[in-house]
Structures are given as C-alpha cells and as structure tokens.
Design an enzyme around this catalytic site. Structure first.
Site, short mmCIF file in Angstrom:
data_model
loop_
_atom_site.label_atom_id
_atom_site.label_comp_id
_atom_site.label_asym_id
_atom_site.label_seq_id
_atom_site.Cartn_x
_atom_site.Cartn_y
_atom_site.Cartn_z
N SER A 191 -4.49 11.19 7.59
CA SER A 191 -3.69 10.16 6.94
C SER A 191 -4.04 9.99 5.45
CB SER A 191 -3.80 8.85 7.71
OG SER A 191 -3.01 8.92 8.90
N ARG A 215 0.84 -1.21 0.00
CA ARG A 215 0.00 0.00 0.00
C ARG A 215 0.87 1.25 0.00
NH1 ARG A 215 -4.88 -1.81 4.18
NH2 ARG A 215 -5.49 -3.67 2.99
N CYS A 231 -0.88 6.78 8.28
CA CYS A 231 -1.30 5.43 7.87
C CYS A 231 -2.49 5.58 6.91
CB CYS A 231 -1.65 4.56 9.09
SG CYS A 231 -2.93 5.27 10.16
N ARG A 232 -3.51 4.75 7.04
CA ARG A 232 -4.69 4.85 6.18
C ARG A 232 -5.73 5.81 6.77
NH1 ARG A 232 -9.26 5.13 4.28
NH2 ARG A 232 -10.23 3.70 2.80
N LYS A 233 -5.98 5.69 8.09
CA LYS A 233 -7.02 6.52 8.72
C LYS A 233 -6.67 6.93 10.14
CE LYS A 233 -9.65 2.22 9.33
NZ LYS A 233 -10.89 1.53 8.97
N GLY A 234 -5.37 7.03 10.43
CA GLY A 234 -4.95 7.54 11.73
C GLY A 234 -5.01 6.54 12.87
N VAL A 235 -5.08 5.25 12.55
CA VAL A 235 -5.16 4.22 13.60
C VAL A 235 -3.80 3.55 13.81
CG1 VAL A 235 -6.22 2.03 14.28
CG2 VAL A 235 -7.62 3.84 13.28
N THR A 236 -3.31 2.83 12.79
CA THR A 236 -2.05 2.10 13.01
C THR A 236 -0.86 3.06 13.13
OG1 THR A 236 -1.64 1.69 10.64
CG2 THR A 236 -2.90 0.04 11.85
#
Length: 294
Positions: free
Chosen positions: A272, A187, A245-250
C-alpha cells in the site's frame, strides 16, 4: 454448527453468542481477537487479557507478519502463517470468526479475515459490529484465557488475492484492474499527512474511505447500500479490482464489502501507500498539495 453460516463473510453477535453458550467453541469453531491499536493509545493484548469473548484467542498481527520487511504488517510466509494459527488451535477445517475492539466497530478484523483467505482458508467470518457491539448487546465476556489444542493448518498462498509493487506499477500504464483507495479523503488527495508520510495516491485510483461501508453503530451496511457506494464511484464489480490503503489493513474493508456483494476475487496491495511512497517515482504519486505548490 449451522451450515448456512459456513462460507459467510459475516456472522452476527446473536449467532456467535449462541455458539459460545452451547459450548461449540473448539476445534471446529475458533474465535480470534485481531485488535491492534497505536501503542500510545491502547494496549490490545492487555485489553484481551482483561476481557474477551469466551474461548477466544489473541491473534497478534505484530507477530503474524513478515518481520524482515521495512513495511508494516506485510504478509508472513505460508509456513509462518500455518504455524502461527495452528498454535491458536486453527486447523484446515476450522470455522474461524475474527473480531476486534475498535471504537468504530470493526477495524483490523477484516485484515485477519483477508489473511486467512489469502492462505487458502474459506471458512472465515468477521463478527458484524465487533466487540463494541458484543458488549453493548450484553453478550458474555471473560478474563479467562483459553489454551487451545494445537492443530494442523495447511497454507497455500493465493496470488490472485494479493498484489505486489511491481504489479501496481505495471497497472498504472496498462489499467488492467481498477484500484480503490480506502484512506480518508485528505490523505488520498494529498492535503494532509498520512501518519508522518506525505500523502497522495496512485494514478488512476479512486477513493472510498473504508468507514463508508459501516453504519453509525459500527455494523456493515446492507448489500444494497454497499452496491450503491461502488456505483457512485463508478467501480464496476464485474471487472478486476484491487484495494489499497496506508499499510494493507483498511483496504481489506473494500475486499470484504465487495465479497458481500458476491465479488470474491478482490486483491489487496499489501505494501500500500507505505511502500508506494518509498519506491514509486515522483510522477506516480498524485498529490493536490504538490500540484498547487507547483
């Protein structure tokens, strides 16, 4: 409560189990299940109702967010956060322990950990190994849902710990801070779809997939191992650092890993890739797939 645990980013299942058995879960110690799963795969709230750590409450990341934003899981306002966690019995002096039930061991809990820190709360820890290892080690679980007494939580946004789209765009030219992207390599490189979006990365960012910091059992790796991972990617923990990341989680796993190494000021780009993809100009989206096609 053992004072040496306060201020720690991690607590062990053994420590929390002893606290639960001693009846210490209450106004001074709250346990929150911050699980979230794709709806077609698992139902986090239903699983919580069926079994959870005794005395725990469910921290619903779908509720504790900015619902007016077009992007997933953006930070709520300070007043929204204060009201939400206050209803879970969390006050400004409460030691909060967060966990989740992901098969990896830990997935969403670092996001909740970071949210508390962004809103000025220092006494927050992640359960090392998560619910998966809590169960595996034979610690108690229950289906009994507790009703904590509401508490007063005072939230103040710490802007040092969060980056906006505008700050990220400016940094592409200025390189004032390092950027680490926690998504899987495909990704990041742009060779595979990112949950329906074309993928790629922010110019100048480096890739450290978040699971790099977890052992095979789902626990955090040692500080020495974490430091080595950052060194191998030429990330300097003595300099400013932002995670995405993708949405601020990982990305919050990057912040947690750095925190364990003594770096407590890692910022997270809240929007993100989901925001960057929709708002950044095309030449600010680096993708090997696009480059190869060109």
């Amino acid at each position: 409560m053992a004072p040496q645990v306060l201020g720690r980013a991690l607590v062990t299942a053994k420590w929390l189990s002893e606290a639960v058995r001693a009846g210490r879960v209450g106004p001074s110690l709250r346990v929150l299940d911050a699980s979230w799963y794709p709806p077609q795969e698992r139902n986090a709230r239903q699983e919580f109702k069926e079994r959870h750590i005794p005395g725990a409450s469910f921290f619903d990341i779908e509720e504790c967010r900015d619902k007016s934003s077009p992007y997933d899981f953006m930070l709520p306002s300070p007043s929204h956060f204060a009201d939400y966690v206050g209803r879970l019995g969390v006050g400004s002096d409460t030691h909060v322990v967060v966990y989740d039930g992901d098969e990896l061991g830990t997935f969403y809990a670092p996001r909740a950990w970071w949210m508390f820190r962004v809103f000025g709360h220092k006494e927050v820890s992640v359960l090392n190994g998560g619910f998966k290892n809590w169960v595996k080690e034979g610690h108690p679980v229950t289906a009994e849902v507790s009703q904590p007494e509401p508490a007063v939580f005072k939230a103040r946004l710490n802007t040092v710990l969060v980056k906006t789209f505008e700050e990220m765009v400016q940094n592409v030219g200025s390189l004032r801070f390092q950027v680490v992207d926690s998504r899987p390599e495909g990704r990041f490189r742009g060779t595979e779809l990112d949950q329906g979006l074309e993928s790629g990365h922010i110019p100048g960012s480096v890739n450290i997939p978040f699971h790099s910091f977890l052992t095979e059992t789902g626990h955090e790796k040692s500080i020495e191992e974490i430091q080595q991972i950052f060194r191998e990617k030429e990330v300097d923990l003595s300099k400013p650092l932002t995670a995405t990341c993708r949405k601020g989680v990982t990305a919050c796993h990057i912040a947690l890993a750095a925190y364990l190494c003594g770096k407590r000021d890692v910022a997270v780009y809240d929007g993100s890739w989901s925001e960057w993809f929709h708002r950044a100009p095309p030449h600010y989206k680096v993708s090997e797939l696009k480059r190869n096609k060109g």
